[in-house]
Design an enzyme around this catalytic site. Structure first.
Site, PDB file in Angstrom:
ATOM      1  N   GLU A  31     -11.189  -4.784  -2.239  1.00  0.00           N
ATOM      2  CA  GLU A  31     -10.350  -3.678  -2.680  1.00  0.00           C
ATOM      3  C   GLU A  31     -10.189  -3.695  -4.203  1.00  0.00           C
ATOM      4  O   GLU A  31      -9.243  -4.270  -4.730  1.00  0.00           O
ATOM      5  CB  GLU A  31      -8.983  -3.766  -2.013  1.00  0.00           C
ATOM      6  CG  GLU A  31      -9.023  -3.902  -0.492  1.00  0.00           C
ATOM      7  CD  GLU A  31      -7.743  -4.492   0.060  1.00  0.00           C
ATOM      8  OE1 GLU A  31      -6.654  -3.974  -0.272  1.00  0.00           O
ATOM      9  OE2 GLU A  31      -7.820  -5.488   0.797  1.00  0.00           O
TER      10      GLU A  31
ATOM     11  N   HIS B  75       0.827  -1.218   0.000  1.00  0.00           N
ATOM     12  CA  HIS B  75       0.000   0.000   0.000  1.00  0.00           C
ATOM     13  C   HIS B  75       0.857   1.264   0.000  1.00  0.00           C
ATOM     14  O   HIS B  75       0.568   2.235   0.693  1.00  0.00           O
ATOM     15  CB  HIS B  75      -0.970  -0.003   1.174  1.00  0.00           C
ATOM     16  CG  HIS B  75      -1.975  -1.112   1.138  1.00  0.00           C
ATOM     17  ND1 HIS B  75      -2.456  -1.647  -0.034  1.00  0.00           N
ATOM     18  CD2 HIS B  75      -2.585  -1.802   2.148  1.00  0.00           C
ATOM     19  CE1 HIS B  75      -3.338  -2.608   0.237  1.00  0.00           C
ATOM     20  NE2 HIS B  75      -3.420  -2.725   1.541  1.00  0.00           N
TER      21      HIS B  75
ATOM     22  N   HIS C 254     -10.326   0.747   1.343  1.00  0.00           N
ATOM     23  CA  HIS C 254      -9.938  -0.380   2.200  1.00  0.00           C
ATOM     24  C   HIS C 254     -10.825  -0.503   3.444  1.00  0.00           C
ATOM     25  O   HIS C 254     -10.318  -0.714   4.545  1.00  0.00           O
ATOM     26  CB  HIS C 254      -8.479  -0.226   2.610  1.00  0.00           C
ATOM     27  CG  HIS C 254      -7.797  -1.507   2.991  1.00  0.00           C
ATOM     28  ND1 HIS C 254      -8.198  -2.284   4.067  1.00  0.00           N
ATOM     29  CD2 HIS C 254      -6.744  -2.153   2.445  1.00  0.00           C
ATOM     30  CE1 HIS C 254      -7.408  -3.335   4.175  1.00  0.00           C
ATOM     31  NE2 HIS C 254      -6.519  -3.293   3.195  1.00  0.00           N
TER      32      HIS C 254
END
Length: 356
Positions: free
Chosen positions: A319, A106, A180
């Site tokens: 996601e 991420h 998320h």
């Protein structure tokens, strides 16, 4: 419909965090923070009309930075894992600070989820909308190009919460932005976890991973595997199937599903319904893939809203994004963004309920 702007406390360094709360006639409310353009709460009625918050998170802004679970956050510049934290554009190597063993997850520890976004626009509608903006300077987290990003949250009277992420860059770069939230349709404060919910995934295949959680490059059919959710089945039915190597490697589900249909068009990605509350969410997206995550790293040590400690399976995440490690995987859909182009990812959560 309403869109209300208000203070939401401060960070340890004194930075002020604001929130915008959207609401509609159906009793749905969504609160979004300027910290990480994060969905902090999402109240949705059940089949009896009783409302509950269905996303995991924290009661204070500072906790979002210390827990580092990405609850409800906008993820970028590049969602998911980049092998070795490195990639190449036009013959030049770039490196992202690793935060997941040797890999960057991420976008590293300083990704979009840690940044304070500005509120560009709010409107009461209908629909109710809030638009957040962030400028990521050239070189931030190692990524090339000055990137200007917008995150739009729209709540309409058809009980749809639609997120649209857009970005433009002044230099060639890579972009994959996603959302998320961890969902528990029984209620984030419920004694029941999310694994009893029935799930349908609109994906005929997935990308298997290696021991470092990086895609092998293969695209595997879901048929005959625990990843076959083409017909509704409880999430927990096969999540601990020790006979499956992929389940063992991830300690559950933490895999990219290759979504059916044409990337760039809004199409179904998932449908989840909770048998206790009757709540249903249908997810659609324009992204080529969607990471399905069963909350495997929640180990009871993370304190969430109302003082609850979150355990494995207390929430599941969906996601929509580019495939993990796609900058290093030529066979995967490309994630390159050039000057003059606009990156776009639309994610729609449509809520309803059944009669039991």
């Amino acid at each position: 419909m309403t869109a209300i702007r208000e203070a939401f406390g401060t960070l340890d360094d004194g930075s002020a965090i604001e929130a915008v709360t959207l609401s509609n006639r159906g009793g749905i409310t969504a609160r979004i923070l300027t910290l990480g353009a994060t969905l902090q709460s999402l109240h949705v009625p059940d089949r009896e009309g009783l409302s509950a918050d269905i996303v995991l998170g924290h009661d204070s802004a500072a906790e979002y930075l210390t827990a580092n679970c990405f609850f409800g956050a906008t993820i970028g510049r590049f969602a998911n894992r980049i092998a070795g934290g490195s990639f190449r554009i036009d013959g030049r190597d770039y490196r992202i600070p690793p935060n997941d063993g040797p890999n960057a997850l991420h976008s590293g520890a300083g990704g979009f989820h840690t940044r304070i976004w500005s509120i560009e626009h709010i409107e009461t509608g209908p629909p109710a909308r809030a638009i957040f903006r962030y400028h990521s300077p050239d070189g931030e987290q190692g990524f090339p190009g000055n990137l200007t990003v917008a995150a739009s949250y729209t709540l309409d009277d058809d009980d749809r919460l639609t997120l649209e992420y857009t970005a433009v860059s002044d230099a060639p770069t890579i972009v994959s932005i996603t959302h998320h939230s961890y969902f528990n349709l029984a209620g984030a404060a419920s004694e029941h976890g999310a694994l009893d919910a029935r799930l349908t995934l609109y994906a005929d295949s997935f990308t298997p991973i290696d021991r470092m959680m990086i895609p092998t490059g293969a695209i595997q059919a879901v048929e005959g595997t625990p990843f076959d959710f083409r017909a509704p089945i409880a999430i927990g039915a096969r999540v601990r199937n020790g006979d499956d190597e992929q389940i063992r490697l991830a300690r559950g589900y933490d895999h990219n599903m290759v979504l059916n249909g044409e990337s760039g068009t809004l199409r179904p990605a998932a449908r989840m319904d909770d048998p206790r509350s009757g709540r249903i969410v249908a997810i659609s997206t324009t992204a080529p893939g969607m990471q399905f995550y069963s909350g495997n790293s929640l180990d009871g040590n993370v304190r969430g809203k109302q003082g609850k400690f979150y355990r494995q399976g207390d929430g599941v995440a969906f996601e929509p994004q580019h495939f993990p490690d796609s900058p290093n995987q030529p066979a995967f859909p490309g994630a390159r963004l050039d000057p003059g182009e606009t990156y776009r990812n639309v994610i729609c959560f449509a809520f309803s309920s059944n009669c039991g």
